[in-house]
Scaffold this active site. Structure first.
Site, PDB file in Angstrom:
ATOM      1  N   HIS A  65       0.850  -1.194   0.000  1.00 48.89           N
ATOM      2  CA  HIS A  65       0.000   0.000   0.000  1.00 48.89           C
ATOM      3  C   HIS A  65       0.886   1.244   0.000  1.00 48.89           C
ATOM      4  O   HIS A  65       1.763   1.398   0.853  1.00 48.89           O
ATOM      5  CB  HIS A  65      -0.935  -0.006   1.218  1.00 48.89           C
ATOM      6  CG  HIS A  65      -2.018  -1.040   1.098  1.00 48.89           C
ATOM      7  ND1 HIS A  65      -2.431  -1.829   2.140  1.00 48.89           N
ATOM      8  CD2 HIS A  65      -2.777  -1.387   0.020  1.00 48.89           C
ATOM      9  CE1 HIS A  65      -3.402  -2.638   1.711  1.00 48.89           C
ATOM     10  NE2 HIS A  65      -3.622  -2.386   0.437  1.00 48.89           N
ATOM     11  N   GLU A  68       1.698   3.726   3.158  1.00 49.53           N
ATOM     12  CA  GLU A  68       2.198   3.136   4.406  1.00 49.53           C
ATOM     13  C   GLU A  68       3.725   3.196   4.426  1.00 49.53           C
ATOM     14  O   GLU A  68       4.426   2.188   4.356  1.00 49.53           O
ATOM     15  CB  GLU A  68       1.636   1.708   4.534  1.00 49.53           C
ATOM     16  CG  GLU A  68       0.110   1.728   4.582  1.00 49.53           C
ATOM     17  CD  GLU A  68      -0.563   0.368   4.400  1.00 49.53           C
ATOM     18  OE1 GLU A  68       0.126  -0.666   4.408  1.00 49.53           O
ATOM     19  OE2 GLU A  68      -1.804   0.350   4.250  1.00 49.53           O
ATOM     20  N   ARG A 123      -3.300   4.816  -1.951  1.00 47.90           N
ATOM     21  CA  ARG A 123      -3.178   3.446  -1.448  1.00 47.90           C
ATOM     22  C   ARG A 123      -2.912   2.421  -2.554  1.00 47.90           C
ATOM     23  O   ARG A 123      -2.138   1.493  -2.391  1.00 47.90           O
ATOM     24  CB  ARG A 123      -4.504   3.096  -0.733  1.00 47.90           C
ATOM     25  CG  ARG A 123      -4.726   1.637  -0.385  1.00 47.90           C
ATOM     26  CD  ARG A 123      -6.073   1.490   0.332  1.00 47.90           C
ATOM     27  NE  ARG A 123      -6.500   0.111   0.525  1.00 47.90           N
ATOM     28  CZ  ARG A 123      -6.230  -0.610   1.629  1.00 47.90           C
ATOM     29  NH1 ARG A 123      -5.510  -0.096   2.603  1.00 47.90           N
ATOM     30  NH2 ARG A 123      -6.677  -1.855   1.736  1.00 47.90           N
ATOM     31  N   HIS A 193       2.695  -3.873   6.604  1.00 49.68           N
ATOM     32  CA  HIS A 193       1.745  -2.773   6.384  1.00 49.68           C
ATOM     33  C   HIS A 193       1.800  -1.827   7.589  1.00 49.68           C
ATOM     34  O   HIS A 193       2.503  -2.072   8.562  1.00 49.68           O
ATOM     35  CB  HIS A 193       0.310  -3.315   6.289  1.00 49.68           C
ATOM     36  CG  HIS A 193      -0.004  -4.104   5.053  1.00 49.68           C
ATOM     37  ND1 HIS A 193      -0.843  -3.641   4.081  1.00 49.68           N
ATOM     38  CD2 HIS A 193       0.399  -5.342   4.648  1.00 49.68           C
ATOM     39  CE1 HIS A 193      -0.955  -4.555   3.116  1.00 49.68           C
ATOM     40  NE2 HIS A 193      -0.214  -5.605   3.431  1.00 49.68           N
ATOM     41  N   GLU A 267       0.948  -5.115  10.903  1.00 48.47           N
ATOM     42  CA  GLU A 267       0.471  -3.730  10.817  1.00 48.47           C
ATOM     43  C   GLU A 267       1.284  -2.970  11.859  1.00 48.47           C
ATOM     44  O   GLU A 267       1.072  -3.124  13.066  1.00 48.47           O
ATOM     45  CB  GLU A 267      -1.019  -3.637  11.170  1.00 48.47           C
ATOM     46  CG  GLU A 267      -1.949  -4.344  10.190  1.00 48.47           C
ATOM     47  CD  GLU A 267      -2.306  -3.506   8.972  1.00 48.47           C
ATOM     48  OE1 GLU A 267      -1.758  -2.401   8.799  1.00 48.47           O
ATOM     49  OE2 GLU A 267      -3.136  -3.975   8.185  1.00 48.47           O
TER      50      GLU A 267
HETATM   51  O1  0X9 Z   1      -6.793  -4.130   4.501  1.00 47.45           O
HETATM   52  C1  0X9 Z   1      -5.630  -4.511   4.321  1.00 47.45           C
HETATM   53  O2  0X9 Z   1      -5.208  -4.866   3.229  1.00 47.45           O
HETATM   54  C2  0X9 Z   1      -4.658  -4.547   5.510  1.00 47.45           C
HETATM   55  N1  0X9 Z   1      -4.858  -3.374   6.343  1.00 47.45           N
HETATM   56  S1  0X9 Z   1      -4.357  -1.909   5.765  1.00 47.45           S
HETATM   57  O3  0X9 Z   1      -4.817  -0.878   6.692  1.00 47.45           O
HETATM   58  N2  0X9 Z   1      -2.773  -1.863   5.771  1.00 47.45           N
HETATM   59  O4  0X9 Z   1      -4.850  -1.736   4.435  1.00 47.45           O
HETATM   60  C3  0X9 Z   1      -4.897  -5.804   6.325  1.00 47.45           C
HETATM   61  C4  0X9 Z   1      -4.630  -7.064   5.556  1.00 47.45           C
HETATM   62  C5  0X9 Z   1      -4.988  -8.318   6.316  1.00 47.45           C
HETATM   63  N3  0X9 Z   1      -4.984  -9.469   5.457  1.00 47.45           N
HETATM   64  C6  0X9 Z   1      -5.945  -9.694   4.515  1.00 47.45           C
HETATM   65  N4  0X9 Z   1      -7.001  -8.941   4.397  1.00 47.45           N
HETATM   66  N5  0X9 Z   1      -5.789 -10.755   3.741  1.00 47.45           N
HETATM   67 ZN    ZN Z   2      -1.747  -1.880   4.030  1.00 42.83          ZN
END
Ligand code: 0X9
Ligand code: ZN
Ligand code: ZN
Length: 305
Positions: A65, A68, A123, A193, A267
């Site tokens: 992303h 980040e 993003r 992330h 995260e």
């Molecule tokens: O939403 C996401 O892709 C991730 N959070 S973020 O705030 N960095 O965008 C979490 C990803 C967790 N894993 C999956 N959703 N597979």
């Molecule tokens: Zn992310």
């Protein structure tokens, strides 16, 4: 000019990749796994003591992303620490003697660059889709894992657009192709992330528990405890679906279903005070504490071989 305690631009990161690889030929090699949508080279570093045979390996990626920024900073820090502490830190030495670590410092280079030049909160990727004026897809909704079933959007203008097909984003395709090709050696998949201070593992596309749930949970808890030991930063561990939200198409779920057992999404800091705009003064402490968690997981993977 490159600095480990600043948010470097892509051009600076690319020069750094080239110079770190050429200055450490016995421990580092690099390869381009493909080009991004806008033509930038996705350059992967392979860290490890050469052994003649194929070693088991860990795949670590950052910058899926764009906004980040602490994530690419961590991949650079990891490479620095690995090279600095190989030969003196026993854990790092045995890790790089027994395994290879593939580090992809930035997956979504086009988005990362756009977040530096034009829109700090970008993003997604920067791909163009015919029929829409909105650019990009969410690369962490574009992997082939329950693709676009939950927590993702088929609207190209959404921040969580899953793309036109699984792996429609060329950056996702290159990463997936590399992992598929090296699947017999890759024992762990770690993706970085921000933010929220979580250590997540499969599944996120469903509430079903992973077959290895107990082991993934205990390794996550050990890694979080190691992280907390340095500055007291608190992390929550658990499956993505129940710990943050249901969201399909993520790289962690995809790698796990491919057969990479130790699949984790970090995260990093913070819990929302600065959010994506984490000050540069927090790069060093964030990276130092995260190193402890990554090394804990790596040691478990080495031990399990
Ligand atoms: O939403 C996401 O892709 C991730 N959070 S973020 O705030 N960095 O965008 C979490 C990803 C967790 N894993 C999956 N959703 N597979
Ligand atoms: Zn992310
Ligand atoms: Zn250090």
């Amino acid at each position: 000019l490159h600095s480990y305690t600043k948010y470097n631009t892509w051009d600076t990161i690319l020069s750094w990749i080239n110079s770190i690889a050429s200055s450490n030929p016995s421990l580092v090699s690099k390869q381009v796994i493909g080009n991004t949508f806008e033509g930038r080279p996705m350059t992967l570093l392979k860290l490890g003591k050469s052994s003649g045979t194929t070693k088991p390996s860990i795949f670590l990626d950052c910058g899926i992303h764009a906004r980040e920024w602490i994530s690419p900073a961590f991949c650079q820090w990891f490479v620095k620490e690995a090279l600095e502490t190989y030969g003196s830190d026993s854990q790092m030495t045995s890790l790089l003697d027994q395994m290879d670590v593939y580090v992809l410092p930035v997956i979504n280079i086009d988005g990362y660059e756009y977040s530096h030049t034009t829109n700090r909160m970008w993003r997604k990727t920067r791909s163009k889709l015919s029929g829409s004026s909105c650019l990009g897809a969410d690369p962490n909704r574009n992997f082939d894992a329950g693709w676009c079933t939950v927590g993702a959007s088929s609207n190209p203008c959404s921040e969580t657009f899953c793309g036109s097909t699984p792996e429609s984003e060329i950056e996702v395709k290159h990463v997936a192709d590399f992992i598929r090709k090296n699947k017999s050696s890759i024992k762990a998949y770690l993706t970085i992330h921000s933010y929220s201070q979580l250590l997540l593992f499969p599944y996120s596309y469903s509430y079903n528990l992973a077959a290895d749930h107990s082991e993934l949970m205990s390794v996550a808890q050990g890694a979080s405890a190691a992280l907390t030991s340095l500055y007291g930063t608190r992390y929550t561990s658990g499956p993505g679906a129940s710990t943050i939200y249901l969201a399909a198409g993520g790289s962690d779920d995809w790698a796990y279903d491919l057969g990479v057992k130790y699949s984790y999404t970090f995260e990093l800091r913070d819990t929302g005070y600065h959010g994506f705009l984490l000050p540069e003064s927090q790069i060093k402490p964030t990276c130092e504490e995260t190193m402890l968690a990554v090394k804990y997981i790596a040691a478990h993977v080495v031990f399990s071989q």
